[in-house]
Design a protein around this motif. Sequence first.
Motif, PDB file in Angstrom:
ATOM      1  N   THR A  40      -3.927  19.767   3.743  1.00 43.34           N
ATOM      2  CA  THR A  40      -5.010  20.511   4.398  1.00 43.34           C
ATOM      3  C   THR A  40      -4.504  21.798   5.043  1.00 43.34           C
ATOM      4  O   THR A  40      -3.313  21.958   5.312  1.00 43.34           O
ATOM      5  N   CYS A  41      -5.455  22.658   5.330  1.00 39.10           N
ATOM      6  CA  CYS A  41      -5.162  23.912   6.036  1.00 39.10           C
ATOM      7  C   CYS A  41      -4.558  23.615   7.412  1.00 39.10           C
ATOM      8  O   CYS A  41      -3.598  24.261   7.822  1.00 39.10           O
ATOM      9  N   ALA A  42      -5.096  22.620   8.106  1.00 41.01           N
ATOM     10  CA  ALA A  42      -4.607  22.274   9.443  1.00 41.01           C
ATOM     11  C   ALA A  42      -3.154  21.820   9.412  1.00 41.01           C
ATOM     12  O   ALA A  42      -2.381  22.152  10.314  1.00 41.01           O
ATOM     13  N   GLN A  43      -2.756  21.076   8.387  1.00 41.38           N
ATOM     14  CA  GLN A  43      -1.368  20.628   8.276  1.00 41.38           C
ATOM     15  C   GLN A  43      -0.435  21.826   8.155  1.00 41.38           C
ATOM     16  O   GLN A  43       0.627  21.861   8.774  1.00 41.38           O
ATOM     17  N   ILE A  44      -0.834  22.793   7.363  1.00 48.68           N
ATOM     18  CA  ILE A  44       0.003  23.979   7.171  1.00 48.68           C
ATOM     19  C   ILE A  44       0.050  24.806   8.457  1.00 48.68           C
ATOM     20  O   ILE A  44       1.118  25.239   8.891  1.00 48.68           O
ATOM     21  N   GLU A  45      -1.100  25.014   9.080  1.00 45.83           N
ATOM     22  CA  GLU A  45      -1.139  25.766  10.339  1.00 45.83           C
ATOM     23  C   GLU A  45      -0.250  25.114  11.391  1.00 45.83           C
ATOM     24  O   GLU A  45       0.506  25.805  12.085  1.00 45.83           O
ATOM     25  N   ASN A  46      -0.336  23.801  11.517  1.00 50.43           N
ATOM     26  CA  ASN A  46       0.497  23.087  12.482  1.00 50.43           C
ATOM     27  C   ASN A  46       1.978  23.247  12.168  1.00 50.43           C
ATOM     28  O   ASN A  46       2.798  23.436  13.070  1.00 50.43           O
ATOM     29  N   GLY A  47       2.339  23.172  10.890  1.00 51.42           N
ATOM     30  CA  GLY A  47       3.727  23.351  10.488  1.00 51.42           C
ATOM     31  C   GLY A  47       4.253  24.741  10.817  1.00 51.42           C
ATOM     32  O   GLY A  47       5.405  24.901  11.229  1.00 51.42           O
ATOM     33  N   ILE A  48       3.406  25.746  10.645  1.00 50.07           N
ATOM     34  CA  ILE A  48       3.788  27.124  10.973  1.00 50.07           C
ATOM     35  C   ILE A  48       3.999  27.270  12.475  1.00 50.07           C
ATOM     36  O   ILE A  48       5.007  27.804  12.930  1.00 50.07           O
TER      37      ILE A  48
END
Length: 115
Positions: A40-48
């Motif tokens: 998901t987009c949220a997973q990537i945002e959190n990782g960043i």
Amino acid sequence: MEIDLKSLSKWYGKPQIFTPLPKFAQEKRDFAFVVDKNITCAQIENGIREACNYVTDVTLFDVYEGIQLGADKKSMAFSVVFTPKDEEFTGEMVEGFVKKILKNLEKQLGITLRA
């Protein structure tokens, strides 16, 4: 111009919190990642955000799916803003942030940068 916020408080109803403008210029970088379709987009945002404390904004601006990427893959492109706190960023500092982000995303989610 002066504004008396105390006098206006009866109309806006909640306390105002002001964040001062940064003293130094922000840096912006765009990334296009190849990811599994289930990420998901949220997973990537959190990782960043986890990888760098200087990230102040992460915005998804493109999603692409096509046979060039494979049936179970998609491309997601993000714009990331880095905001300095007490010192101006050098090019080497920003590249270090980018490397940390890429390493974190690859380790956590198996994400690679699109070529």
